[in-house]
Design a protein around this motif. Structure first.
Motif, PDB file in Angstrom:
ATOM      1  N   GLY A  59      46.465  14.702  71.830  1.00  0.00           N
ATOM      2  CA  GLY A  59      47.746  15.437  71.457  1.00  0.00           C
ATOM      3  C   GLY A  59      48.115  15.133  69.822  1.00  0.00           C
ATOM      4  N   MET A  60      49.098  15.776  69.474  1.00  0.00           N
ATOM      5  CA  MET A  60      49.571  15.915  68.065  1.00  0.00           C
ATOM      6  C   MET A  60      51.041  15.312  68.174  1.00  0.00           C
ATOM      7  N   VAL A  61      51.233  14.958  66.797  1.00  0.00           N
ATOM      8  CA  VAL A  61      52.588  14.439  66.734  1.00  0.00           C
ATOM      9  C   VAL A  61      53.397  15.299  65.595  1.00  0.00           C
ATOM     10  N   MET A  62      54.687  15.454  65.775  1.00  0.00           N
ATOM     11  CA  MET A  62      55.531  16.319  64.934  1.00  0.00           C
ATOM     12  C   MET A  62      55.963  15.204  63.687  1.00  0.00           C
ATOM     13  N   ARG A  63      55.642  16.149  62.545  1.00  0.00           N
ATOM     14  CA  ARG A  63      55.945  15.106  61.253  1.00  0.00           C
ATOM     15  C   ARG A  63      57.085  14.747  61.023  1.00  0.00           C
ATOM     16  N   ALA A  64      57.249  13.600  60.492  1.00  0.00           N
ATOM     17  CA  ALA A  64      58.645  12.850  60.107  1.00  0.00           C
ATOM     18  C   ALA A  64      59.690  13.657  58.941  1.00  0.00           C
ATOM     19  N   ASP A  65      58.660  14.110  57.984  1.00  0.00           N
ATOM     20  CA  ASP A  65      59.177  14.716  56.827  1.00  0.00           C
ATOM     21  C   ASP A  65      59.870  15.912  57.148  1.00  0.00           C
ATOM     22  N   VAL A  66      59.061  16.877  57.978  1.00  0.00           N
ATOM     23  CA  VAL A  66      59.657  18.041  58.484  1.00  0.00           C
ATOM     24  C   VAL A  66      60.821  18.124  59.028  1.00  0.00           C
ATOM     25  N   ILE A  67      60.773  17.089  60.064  1.00  0.00           N
ATOM     26  CA  ILE A  67      61.847  17.096  60.984  1.00  0.00           C
ATOM     27  C   ILE A  67      63.154  16.583  60.103  1.00  0.00           C
ATOM     28  N   GLU A  68      62.892  15.573  59.155  1.00  0.00           N
ATOM     29  CA  GLU A  68      63.865  15.232  58.292  1.00  0.00           C
ATOM     30  C   GLU A  68      64.547  16.447  57.517  1.00  0.00           C
ATOM     31  N   GLY A  69      63.607  17.297  57.058  1.00  0.00           N
ATOM     32  CA  GLY A  69      64.023  18.212  56.328  1.00  0.00           C
ATOM     33  C   GLY A  69      65.158  19.491  57.241  1.00  0.00           C
ATOM     34  N   ALA A  70      64.551  19.584  58.482  1.00  0.00           N
ATOM     35  CA  ALA A  70      65.381  20.278  59.272  1.00  0.00           C
ATOM     36  C   ALA A  70      66.883  19.423  59.310  1.00  0.00           C
TER      37      ALA A  70
END
Ligand code: ADE
Length: 227
Positions: A59-70
């Motif tokens: 599987g894949m993991v959602m990126r910390a930097d992208v989620i933090e930006g949101a």
């Protein structure tokens, strides 16, 4: 109450919450929501939101930097929760706590979940809706929202409905009956409404209902009695 949803599928909201009691409450502005597309906060031209896990595995993991930006794009985050089967299991007490927050931000994961560092960096609480695994956090978020919305002032027609139901007193609710008082089912069995409910003696009715509640809880959910 305002809900912020961080999701890759903003079209899932309000979904079923746009209908019935919650739908009317939405029109009446008793609650509102903003669904943020996490992908809009990706940095590259392919709008990448996930990557393969360090250490390997499926599987894949959602990126910390992208989620933090949101997350940081929100003017008011309020209390922030992440829907996850690892979280504190939702019950009526937690629902009451969450419903008392003016703003609730709900992070919905997909794939194998989100990079742990964004949860640590922003002290995000994890909440589970039960011991089973969904394909994403969105249906879990809808459940949290539904349970909160019905507790908001003026959403349910009658405040007693909220007070008398299952779990509000820690017990399961007594059985309900309506007309006809006598009904013959498809197998020819006559099924009558318990006499006490038709007698009009409210003290007796309350006593009967309390006993039904207690017996039902004892046989189906002894764990609730212990608690
Ligand atoms: N995401 C996947 N499974 C979940 C669960 N049981 N509760 C909350 N979020 C989830």
């Amino acid at each position: 109450m305002h809900f912020n949803l961080l999701t890759l599928f903003p079209e899932m909201f309000p979904g079923p919450l746009g209908l019935s009691i919650s739908g009317r409450a939405l029109e009446e502005k008793k609650w509102s929501f903003t669904a943020i597309q996490i992908r809009d906060h990706a940095h590259d031209k392919h709008k990448t939101v996930d990557d393969t896990p360090f250490g390997g595995g499926a599987g894949m993991v959602m990126r910390a930097d992208v989620i933090e930006g949101a997350l940081l794009s929100l003017p008011d985050r309020g209390r922030v929760i992440y829907m996850s089967p690892r979280g504190r299991v939702l019950n009526q007490q937690l629902v009451e706590e969450l419903a008392a927050t003016p703003t609730l931000t709900i992070l919905c994961g997909r794939y194998e979940g989100v990079d742990q560092r964004v949860l640590d960096a922003h002290d995000i609480e994890e909440v589970s809706i039960g011991d089973y695994v969904l394909s994403g956090g969105e249906p879990a978020a809808l459940i949290v929202m539904d349970a909160c919305i019905r507790l908001l002032h003026g959403v349910m027609g009658n405040d007693e409905t909220v007070n008398e139901e299952s779990f509000s007193n820690g017990l399961l609710e007594y059985p309900h009956y309506t007309r006809p008082a006598e009904w013959v089912d498809a197998n020819g069995v006559l099924r009558a409404v318990p006499d006490v409910l038709r007698g009009g003696n409210h003290a007796e009715i309350n006593k009967w209902r309390q006993k039904q509640s207690l017996d039902l809880t004892q046989s189906r959910r002894p764990d609730l009695i212990k608690r």
